[in-house]
Write a protein that holds these residues in place. Structure first.
Motif, short mmCIF file in Angstrom:
data_model
loop_
_atom_site.label_atom_id
_atom_site.label_comp_id
_atom_site.label_asym_id
_atom_site.label_seq_id
_atom_site.Cartn_x
_atom_site.Cartn_y
_atom_site.Cartn_z
N GLY A 1 0.79 -1.22 0.00
CA GLY A 1 0.00 0.00 0.00
C GLY A 1 0.83 1.27 0.00
O GLY A 1 0.27 2.37 -0.06
N GLU B 1 4.43 3.53 -1.49
CA GLU B 1 4.87 3.98 -2.80
C GLU B 1 6.37 4.27 -2.77
O GLU B 1 6.97 4.46 -1.71
CB GLU B 1 4.10 5.22 -3.24
CG GLU B 1 4.28 6.43 -2.34
CD GLU B 1 3.42 7.61 -2.77
OE1 GLU B 1 2.35 7.38 -3.38
OE2 GLU B 1 3.83 8.75 -2.49
N SER C 1 1.85 0.10 -9.77
CA SER C 1 1.12 0.95 -10.70
C SER C 1 1.75 2.32 -10.76
O SER C 1 2.03 2.93 -9.72
CB SER C 1 -0.35 1.08 -10.27
OG SER C 1 -0.97 -0.19 -10.17
N VAL D 1 1.63 6.11 -10.99
CA VAL D 1 0.61 7.10 -10.62
C VAL D 1 0.82 8.37 -11.45
O VAL D 1 1.86 9.03 -11.34
CB VAL D 1 0.69 7.44 -9.12
CG1 VAL D 1 -0.39 8.46 -8.76
CG2 VAL D 1 0.55 6.17 -8.29
N ARG E 1 6.24 8.15 -9.96
CA ARG E 1 5.69 7.76 -8.66
C ARG E 1 5.01 6.41 -8.85
O ARG E 1 4.11 6.26 -9.67
CB ARG E 1 4.68 8.81 -8.19
CG ARG E 1 4.00 8.50 -6.87
CD ARG E 1 2.97 9.57 -6.57
NE ARG E 1 2.17 9.26 -5.41
CZ ARG E 1 1.03 9.88 -5.11
NH1 ARG E 1 0.58 10.85 -5.90
NH2 ARG E 1 0.35 9.55 -4.04
N ARG F 1 3.01 3.16 -7.11
CA ARG F 1 2.23 2.71 -5.95
C ARG F 1 2.27 1.19 -5.84
O ARG F 1 2.17 0.48 -6.85
CB ARG F 1 0.79 3.19 -6.07
CG ARG F 1 -0.11 2.78 -4.90
CD ARG F 1 -1.42 3.53 -4.98
NE ARG F 1 -1.21 4.97 -4.79
CZ ARG F 1 -2.02 5.90 -5.31
NH1 ARG F 1 -3.06 5.55 -6.04
NH2 ARG F 1 -1.78 7.18 -5.10
N GLU G 1 -2.12 -2.97 -2.13
CA GLU G 1 -2.37 -3.25 -0.71
C GLU G 1 -2.08 -4.70 -0.35
O GLU G 1 -1.66 -5.01 0.76
CB GLU G 1 -3.81 -2.89 -0.36
CG GLU G 1 -4.13 -1.41 -0.41
CD GLU G 1 -3.60 -0.65 0.79
OE1 GLU G 1 -3.12 -1.31 1.73
OE2 GLU G 1 -3.68 0.59 0.77
#
Length: 289
Positions: free
Chosen positions: A175, A177, A217, A219, A240, A242, A245
């Motif tokens: 969760g 980054e 992923s 961002v 950036r 991510r 979770e």
């Protein structure tokens, strides 16, 4: 009754003609598959080292997808292919249906081994000239990963990373980054930058990062000086990334073999079609908070 049917026929025919004349491009291309992206996880490798070719298609339903190379043709059903080249060469991706086809090429260089049209030290196929001429414009720069947008950005440039005990492995919680920095320059202009996950196991994990492909992923668009529209001679792209979770470290995944961290590498191309030839990697481990 016949007159009304005839008028209806003329009305329908008129609508069809108006639609065709107002939108000729749509009429001509609707239904043809399009290849939006075709990349290699590592454009330069040692002989027999795994390379993951990945692609993204758009448009109509594609009847067949094929990758053609000197080694033969592979018919595919997914969006990635693992190859272990022993010779340098060019892979051609062909997407086809009854309406037409589209194709893209991707060069993969095996260190110390060349084929016609592909320079020994990397780059896309060229129509002429020697390796020295092609190498003169290769992109050069640095790549690294960090927990902070301000860095420091860390990689294995100073030497191999062999385990989690190495302090250069960036540890990120599920969760959370992290950030990746791509700082490159090229006199021919930087034309393309892709961020790739390049682990050889588990099978199917590697590929180009995207906004909707877990466990990592991208961002938004990269920040920094990263507008490639005018072929800038120097870029600093800040990504950036991510972490999902439910992400686990790669060592906990079935089929991970001896992988201990997620390994990222960047591919940079220039306006002349050459590719960066620096095997610099960033290592990320997913650790609980």
């Amino acid at each position: 009754m016949k007159l009304r049917l005839f008028r209806f026929f003329l009305f329908t025919l008129s609508l069809a003609l108006v639609g065709y004349l107002r939108f000729p491009a749509l009429a001509a291309t609707r239904g043809v598959p399009r290849i939006e992206q075709f990349t290699a996880s590592s454009p330069t490798v040692s002989s027999g080292e795994p390379v993951f070719l990945s692609w993204r298609l758009s448009g109509a339903e594609t009847r067949s997808v094929r990758v053609v190379s000197e080694a033969g043709t592979a018919t595919l059903s997914g969006n990635a292919l693992k190859v272990e080249p022993t010779l340098s060469g060019v892979y051609t991706l062909i997407a086809q249906n009854r309406q037409g086809s589209d194709q893209r090429e991707q060069a993969v260089q095996v260190r110390g081994v060349t084929v016609a049209g592909l320079p020994e030290s990397g780059g896309a196929p060229s129509g002429g000239g020697g390796a020295a001429e092609a190498d003169a414009g290769e992109p050069e720069g640095s790549f690294g990963v960090s927990l902070s947008l301000d860095g420091p950005f860390i990689s294995d440039e100073a030497g191999s990373i062999t385990g989690l005990q190495d302090e250069r492995v960036v540890r990120v919680p599920p969760g959370g980054e992290f950030f990746a920095e791509v700082a490159y320059r090229d006199p021919d202009g930087v034309a393309g930058v892709t961020l790739n996950l390049v682990n050889s196991a588990p099978e199917g994990l590697s590929g180009t990062l995207s906004p909707d492909q877990p466990p990592f992923s991208v961002v938004d668009a990269p920040t920094g000086t990263c507008d490639l529209g005018l072929l800038p001679t120097a870029v600093r792209c800040l990504y950036r990334v991510r972490v999902a979770e439910d992400a686990r470290n790669i060592s906990e995944l079935p089929g991970a073999e001896d992988e201990f961290a997620y390994v990222f590498r960047v591919q940079v191309s220039d306006g002349a079609g050459d590719y960066a030839n620096e095997a610099v990697r960033g290592y990320v481990a997913v650790s609980p908070r």
